[in-house]
Design an enzyme around this catalytic site. Structure first.
Site, mmCIF file in Angstrom:
data_model
loop_
_atom_site.group_PDB
_atom_site.id
_atom_site.type_symbol
_atom_site.label_atom_id
_atom_site.label_comp_id
_atom_site.label_asym_id
_atom_site.label_seq_id
_atom_site.Cartn_x
_atom_site.Cartn_y
_atom_site.Cartn_z
ATOM 1 N N ALA A 25 0.831 -1.211 0.000
ATOM 2 C CA ALA A 25 0.000 0.000 0.000
ATOM 3 C C ALA A 25 0.864 1.259 0.000
ATOM 4 C CB ALA A 25 -0.945 -0.004 1.203
ATOM 5 N N GLY A 28 1.970 1.504 -3.492
ATOM 6 C CA GLY A 28 0.796 1.762 -4.328
ATOM 7 C C GLY A 28 0.287 3.183 -4.228
ATOM 8 N N ASP A 29 0.360 3.751 -3.036
ATOM 9 C CA ASP A 29 -0.036 5.143 -2.836
ATOM 10 C C ASP A 29 0.781 6.059 -3.746
ATOM 11 O OD1 ASP A 29 -1.256 7.431 -1.343
ATOM 12 O OD2 ASP A 29 0.797 7.673 -0.616
ATOM 13 N N ALA A 30 2.084 5.844 -3.770
ATOM 14 C CA ALA A 30 2.970 6.682 -4.586
ATOM 15 C C ALA A 30 2.749 6.446 -6.082
ATOM 16 C CB ALA A 30 4.431 6.409 -4.225
ATOM 17 N N GLU A 33 -0.665 8.009 -7.076
ATOM 18 C CA GLU A 33 -0.574 9.479 -7.048
ATOM 19 C C GLU A 33 0.206 9.982 -8.263
ATOM 20 O OE1 GLU A 33 -0.777 13.422 -5.087
ATOM 21 O OE2 GLU A 33 -1.337 11.607 -4.019
#
Length: 137
Positions: A25, A28-30, A33
Site C-alpha cells: 500500500a 501503491g499510494d505513490a 498518485e
C-alpha cells in the site's frame, strides 16, 4: 532497454509475497498518485494549486474505496486475494478525512496497485490505472 519498473524493482515475486500488505500500500499510494498527476498534467492546463485540488478527487480514501468497489468484478481471483490481504492487515493509523471502512478499502486499493507494481505486472497495472481514471470521470 529496461522499463521504469525493471530499473527500480529488485525483489522477485516470492519476496514481494512475503512483504506486509502495508508495504504494498505504501508503494501503491505513490504509484497511483504519480499516475493521477501525470494524467492531469497531460489532460488539463491547470496551475499547480488547481492540479492538487483536482488530484485529491482521485486519491482521497473515499474515492479509492469507491474505485475499488467498481473494480472488484474485473479483478482476477489472485487480485481479489491481494485486496483481501491488504484490507485485513492491521493498521494502527487513524484516518483523518475518512471513516475506518473507507480507509481499509483505500488501503486495499493501494495494496493492489503496489503489489502489481512490485511484481512487475506492468500491463495489468496500466489496465487497472486506466479503469480508475474512467471510473472517476
Amino acid at each position: 532497454m529496461d522499463t521504469l519498473i525493471e530499473d527500480f524493482i529488485k525483489k522477485d515475486e516470492k519476496e514481494v509475497n512475503l512483504m506486509s500488505p502495508l508495504v504494498w500500500a505504501y508503494v501503491g499510494d505513490a504509484v497511483y498518485e504519480l499516475y493521477v498527476r501525470n494524467y492531469l498534467v497531460n489532460t488539463t492546463k491547470l496551475n499547480p494549486h488547481n492540479l492538487h485540488i483536482e488530484a485529491i478527487k482521485y486519491v482521497k480514501a473515499e474515492a479509492q474505496a469507491q474505485i475499488l468497489e467498481k473494480l472488484m468484478d474485473d479483478l482476477s481471483e489472485e487480485e481479489k486475494e491481494i485486496v483481501r490481504r491488504a484490507r485485513n492487515t492491521k493498521n494502527h493509523h487513524l484516518p483523518k478525512n475518512s471513516n475506518v471502512t473507507q480507509y481499509m478499502y483505500s488501503t486495499a486499493f493501494e495494496g493492489l496497485i503496489g503489489y502489481l507494481y512490485l511484481t512487475k505486472q506492468e500491463q495489468r497495472l496500466n489496465e487497472i490505472l486506466k479503469k480508475c481514471i474512467n471510473i472517476r470521470n
